[in-house]
Design a protein around this motif. Sequence first.
Motif, PDB file in Angstrom:
ATOM      1  N   ARG A   3       0.852  -1.191   0.000  1.00 54.23           N
ATOM      2  CA  ARG A   3       0.000   0.000   0.000  1.00 54.23           C
ATOM      3  C   ARG A   3       0.889   1.243   0.000  1.00 54.23           C
ATOM      4  O   ARG A   3       1.930   1.272   0.659  1.00 54.23           O
ATOM      5  N   GLU A   4       0.483   2.295  -0.709  1.00 50.50           N
ATOM      6  CA  GLU A   4       1.245   3.542  -0.734  1.00 50.50           C
ATOM      7  C   GLU A   4       1.188   4.192   0.647  1.00 50.50           C
ATOM      8  O   GLU A   4       0.113   4.362   1.219  1.00 50.50           O
ATOM      9  N   MET A   5       2.343   4.530   1.192  1.00 54.16           N
ATOM     10  CA  MET A   5       2.402   5.125   2.524  1.00 54.16           C
ATOM     11  C   MET A   5       2.131   6.624   2.410  1.00 54.16           C
ATOM     12  O   MET A   5       2.508   7.263   1.427  1.00 54.16           O
ATOM     13  N   THR A   6       1.500   7.194   3.450  1.00 58.04           N
ATOM     14  CA  THR A   6       1.191   8.618   3.482  1.00 58.04           C
ATOM     15  C   THR A   6       1.801   9.233   4.741  1.00 58.04           C
ATOM     16  O   THR A   6       2.382   8.529   5.572  1.00 58.04           O
ATOM     17  N   ALA A   7       1.612  10.517   4.896  1.00 56.52           N
ATOM     18  CA  ALA A   7       2.120  11.214   6.082  1.00 56.52           C
ATOM     19  C   ALA A   7       1.409  10.759   7.350  1.00 56.52           C
ATOM     20  O   ALA A   7       1.877  11.026   8.456  1.00 56.52           O
ATOM     21  N   ASP A   8       0.287  10.037   7.207  1.00 58.09           N
ATOM     22  CA  ASP A   8      -0.439   9.525   8.382  1.00 58.09           C
ATOM     23  C   ASP A   8       0.093   8.175   8.853  1.00 58.09           C
ATOM     24  O   ASP A   8      -0.313   7.694   9.914  1.00 58.09           O
ATOM     25  N   ASP A   9       0.957   7.565   8.082  1.00 57.87           N
ATOM     26  CA  ASP A   9       1.460   6.230   8.416  1.00 57.87           C
ATOM     27  C   ASP A   9       2.730   6.314   9.265  1.00 57.87           C
ATOM     28  O   ASP A   9       3.776   5.757   8.902  1.00 57.87           O
TER      29      ASP A   9
END
Length: 135
Positions: free
Chosen positions: A50-56
Amino acid sequence: MASIPLPALDRPLTAPYWAAAREQRLMVQQCNACQTRQWPPKPVCSTCLREMTADDWVEVEPTGTVWSFIVYHRAFHPGFADRLPYNVAMVRLDAGPMVITNVVDCEKPVIGQRVTARFCPEGDEAVLVRFAPVA
Ligand SMILES: [Zn+2]
């Protein structure tokens, strides 16, 4: 005197890590879908892709165990010349991921040694996360 190479603090992929280090907190990426924790930060989760975001991101206990290390007696960058000899260590965080770091405040690291983070200012803005033996 040359300085050691320092990280870019504003890259979106790694900025949360460096911002937390400036606040003396240790953070690693944690996938919000499958809970995999990983370091260094990557654009995708190493388990579910899954593409990681700033929330991960998640704050973790700044403790771990020395897994391996090497002692440098030669400076491969002029910035390290006045720091010889120094070690580069792999520390397995209690939170899971392995980090590449330095173990400070000791003559020589010991494999299996319990360590805790030291937040070390370098240059004008960077704070590097190193580790020191647990007292
Ligand atoms: Zn995942």
